[in-house]
Design a protein around this motif. Sequence first.
Motif, mmCIF file in Angstrom:
data_model
loop_
_atom_site.group_PDB
_atom_site.id
_atom_site.type_symbol
_atom_site.label_atom_id
_atom_site.label_comp_id
_atom_site.label_asym_id
_atom_site.label_seq_id
_atom_site.Cartn_x
_atom_site.Cartn_y
_atom_site.Cartn_z
ATOM 1 N N ARG A 87 16.830 4.060 1.378
ATOM 2 C CA ARG A 87 16.136 4.001 0.085
ATOM 3 C C ARG A 87 15.070 2.914 0.089
ATOM 4 N N VAL A 88 15.398 1.762 0.676
ATOM 5 C CA VAL A 88 14.435 0.659 0.733
ATOM 6 C C VAL A 88 13.258 1.023 1.635
ATOM 7 N N LEU A 89 13.547 1.629 2.781
ATOM 8 C CA LEU A 89 12.470 2.012 3.694
ATOM 9 C C LEU A 89 11.535 3.026 3.063
ATOM 10 N N LYS A 90 12.084 3.968 2.308
ATOM 11 C CA LYS A 90 11.255 4.966 1.626
ATOM 12 C C LYS A 90 10.298 4.282 0.649
ATOM 13 N N LEU A 91 10.818 3.300 -0.079
ATOM 14 C CA LEU A 91 9.975 2.548 -1.006
ATOM 15 C C LEU A 91 8.858 1.824 -0.261
ATOM 16 N N LEU A 92 9.202 1.087 0.789
ATOM 17 C CA LEU A 92 8.216 0.296 1.523
ATOM 18 C C LEU A 92 7.160 1.181 2.170
ATOM 19 N N GLU A 93 7.595 2.331 2.643
ATOM 20 C CA GLU A 93 6.659 3.255 3.288
ATOM 21 C C GLU A 93 5.570 3.718 2.327
ATOM 22 N N HIS A 94 5.902 3.805 1.045
ATOM 23 C CA HIS A 94 4.949 4.326 0.066
ATOM 24 C C HIS A 94 4.179 3.237 -0.677
ATOM 25 N N LEU A 95 4.433 1.984 -0.362
ATOM 26 C CA LEU A 95 3.672 0.927 -1.029
ATOM 27 C C LEU A 95 2.212 0.985 -0.588
ATOM 28 N N PRO A 96 1.276 0.842 -1.529
ATOM 29 C CA PRO A 96 -0.142 1.036 -1.216
ATOM 30 C C PRO A 96 -0.784 -0.183 -0.548
ATOM 31 N N CYS A 97 -0.673 -0.245 0.772
ATOM 32 C CA CYS A 97 -1.285 -1.341 1.523
ATOM 33 C C CYS A 97 -1.476 -0.875 2.961
ATOM 34 N N ARG A 98 -2.635 -1.165 3.541
ATOM 35 C CA ARG A 98 -2.933 -0.702 4.893
ATOM 36 C C ARG A 98 -2.128 -1.447 5.946
ATOM 37 N N HIS A 99 -2.022 -2.760 5.795
ATOM 38 C CA HIS A 99 -1.345 -3.584 6.790
ATOM 39 C C HIS A 99 -0.015 -4.074 6.210
ATOM 40 N N LYS A 100 1.085 -3.582 6.768
ATOM 41 C CA LYS A 100 2.421 -3.974 6.331
ATOM 42 C C LYS A 100 3.134 -4.617 7.515
ATOM 43 N N LEU A 101 3.540 -5.868 7.345
ATOM 44 C CA LEU A 101 4.158 -6.638 8.423
ATOM 45 C C LEU A 101 5.559 -7.061 8.006
ATOM 46 N N PHE A 102 6.468 -7.048 8.969
ATOM 47 C CA PHE A 102 7.873 -7.320 8.664
ATOM 48 C C PHE A 102 8.486 -8.220 9.721
ATOM 49 N N VAL A 103 9.262 -9.218 9.274
ATOM 50 C CA VAL A 103 10.082 -10.031 10.173
ATOM 51 C C VAL A 103 11.540 -9.883 9.748
ATOM 52 N N PRO A 104 12.467 -9.806 10.701
ATOM 53 C CA PRO A 104 13.871 -9.560 10.364
ATOM 54 C C PRO A 104 14.575 -10.783 9.804
ATOM 55 N N GLU A 137 4.819 -2.758 10.547
ATOM 56 C CA GLU A 137 4.743 -3.315 11.898
ATOM 57 C C GLU A 137 5.734 -4.467 11.985
ATOM 58 N N VAL A 138 6.635 -4.390 12.938
ATOM 59 C CA VAL A 138 7.693 -5.386 13.088
ATOM 60 C C VAL A 138 7.222 -6.483 14.027
ATOM 61 N N LEU A 139 7.284 -7.717 13.559
ATOM 62 C CA LEU A 139 6.886 -8.867 14.363
ATOM 63 C C LEU A 139 8.144 -9.656 14.720
ATOM 64 N N VAL A 140 8.516 -9.605 15.969
ATOM 65 C CA VAL A 140 9.686 -10.335 16.459
ATOM 66 C C VAL A 140 9.200 -11.303 17.538
ATOM 67 N N ASN A 141 8.944 -12.538 17.127
ATOM 68 C CA ASN A 141 8.407 -13.567 18.023
ATOM 69 C C ASN A 141 7.121 -13.104 18.697
ATOM 70 N N ARG A 142 6.233 -12.587 17.888
ATOM 71 C CA ARG A 142 4.914 -12.205 18.389
ATOM 72 C C ARG A 142 3.917 -12.212 17.237
ATOM 73 N N GLY A 143 2.633 -12.190 17.611
ATOM 74 C CA GLY A 143 1.591 -12.222 16.608
ATOM 75 C C GLY A 143 0.677 -11.023 16.689
ATOM 76 N N VAL A 144 -0.131 -10.872 15.651
ATOM 77 C CA VAL A 144 -1.096 -9.779 15.600
ATOM 78 C C VAL A 144 -2.368 -10.310 14.948
ATOM 79 N N LEU A 145 -3.511 -9.902 15.484
ATOM 80 C CA LEU A 145 -4.803 -10.298 14.933
ATOM 81 C C LEU A 145 -5.332 -9.146 14.093
ATOM 82 N N LEU A 146 -5.514 -9.394 12.802
ATOM 83 C CA LEU A 146 -5.986 -8.361 11.877
ATOM 84 C C LEU A 146 -7.458 -8.585 11.566
#
Length: 274
Positions: A87-104, A137-146
Amino acid sequence: MMMAFGIGAASLLLLLVIVRWQTCALVVREYRIEAGVDKRVTLVQLSDLHGRTRYWGRSLEQAVRDAKADVLCVTGDLASNGRQFPRVLKLLEHLPCRHKLFVPGNYEVEESRWLRKRRLTDPEAQERLDEAGKAMEVLVNRGVLLDLEGTRLYVYGFDNSIYGREAWTEDPSAGRKADATILLAHSPSVIARVESLGLTYKLLLAGHTHGGQIRLFGRTFGAYRHFHCGMKEQRLAQWFHISPGLGTVKIPIRWRCRPEVTVFRLVPAGARGE
């Protein structure tokens, strides 16, 4: 006697409504931060949903849409157990934003039902991360340049789902190609690691503490009372934000610590107004 009982019942009902409002009425808090950007960039932080997807007043989707988020940063603890997770993933998937980043967070490697808690097996935990990766996009001890239409943000995500897992795996100069560096982690304890590495950043975002969940006299009590709630200038022009989160654990109530969506407006140095 009957009148006294009626007044007492009405008072109790009013108290329950107020507690429910404190627990479920979403608040949106905004911060404006001068940064080395040419135009405004908007980040939105969500943290510690613990399975909650519905709120009073407005929805998460509406809050993110109203903020016009360029980057959505989700700092862990999506669900308290596997039944809530889809249920939570379905919500996050539909949030209106191009870049979605997640850390556990720690609830990406464990779960609880009622008062029983168990550690997920490594395959179970990896499956959760793989599923989260379909929505963000899952960030686990890594970075991303946007690249946000010419403005470059370097976002690095620490894995401190278990204390001691957080690590810096990039070249120390990785953020120099960006206009601003953002660090993400679940637990604010990551600040010790950040400072030991001598990392520079514009904004460090964490959660985990729930702001104490129940706050008295404007203070956090319990295991994380030594951490602030909200924004703090950790070093000159380096900001450390600890979100009060969106959900609850252990007890299903909040008091003077409403569920929060936090909006950060990065603006050019010297900019006035919006």
